[in-house]
Write a protein that holds these residues in place. Structure first.
Motif, PDB file in Angstrom:
ATOM      1  N   SER A  16       0.832  -1.216   0.000  1.00 33.22           N
ATOM      2  CA  SER A  16       0.000   0.000   0.000  1.00 33.22           C
ATOM      3  C   SER A  16       0.861   1.258   0.000  1.00 33.22           C
ATOM      4  CB  SER A  16      -0.954  -0.002   1.189  1.00 33.22           C
ATOM      5  OG  SER A  16      -0.223   0.086   2.397  1.00 33.22           O
ATOM      6  N   ALA A  17       2.018   1.229   0.646  1.00 32.53           N
ATOM      7  CA  ALA A  17       2.914   2.390   0.617  1.00 32.53           C
ATOM      8  C   ALA A  17       3.477   2.606  -0.782  1.00 32.53           C
ATOM      9  CB  ALA A  17       4.049   2.199   1.619  1.00 32.53           C
ATOM     10  N   ILE A  18       3.828   1.532  -1.479  1.00 31.83           N
ATOM     11  CA  ILE A  18       4.348   1.647  -2.847  1.00 31.83           C
ATOM     12  C   ILE A  18       3.269   2.168  -3.787  1.00 31.83           C
ATOM     13  CG2 ILE A  18       5.195   0.304  -4.815  1.00 31.83           C
ATOM     14  CD1 ILE A  18       6.681  -1.467  -2.774  1.00 31.83           C
ATOM     15  N   ILE A  19       2.054   1.663  -3.646  1.00 26.06           N
ATOM     16  CA  ILE A  19       0.953   2.122  -4.508  1.00 26.06           C
ATOM     17  C   ILE A  19       0.622   3.583  -4.244  1.00 26.06           C
ATOM     18  CG2 ILE A  19      -1.522   1.838  -4.955  1.00 26.06           C
ATOM     19  CD1 ILE A  19      -1.111  -1.171  -4.600  1.00 26.06           C
ATOM     20  N   SER A  20       0.585   3.991  -2.974  1.00 21.46           N
ATOM     21  CA  SER A  20       0.274   5.396  -2.671  1.00 21.46           C
ATOM     22  C   SER A  20       1.382   6.323  -3.161  1.00 21.46           C
ATOM     23  CB  SER A  20       0.040   5.590  -1.177  1.00 21.46           C
ATOM     24  OG  SER A  20       1.233   5.344  -0.458  1.00 21.46           O
TER      25      SER A  20
END
Length: 81
Positions: A16-20
């Motif tokens: 989720s951090a990479i996608i955000s």
């Protein structure tokens, strides 16, 4: 089971951090200031000189010199010393 749950939560957090980070809007890069961006007063021949008493704001002052306004390109590479 608790160790497996920890790794799943960690993986979800990383994904989720990479996608955000990938979907975040990129701010536009600012343009460098040019000499035309400055609103410096100018000196003109024949312009009347106002007589001022006290502290007032003059709309069009007649200034003879206003700093050393020129642009100098930076030719050094940063980072490594």
């Amino acid at each position: 089971m608790a160790v497996f749950n920890f790794w799943v939560q960690l993986a979800v957090m990383i994904v989720s951090a990479i996608i955000s980070y990938a979907l975040a809007p990129k701010p536009p890069s600012p343009k460098p200031a040019a000499l035309a961006d400055f609103d410096a007063p100018t000196a003109e021949e024949g312009r009347p000189i106002p007589v001022v008493f006290g502290t007032v704001w003059i709309k069009g002052p007649n200034v003879l010199w206003y700093g050393d306004l020129r642009s100098v390109p930076i030719k050094k590479k940063g980072g490594k010393k």
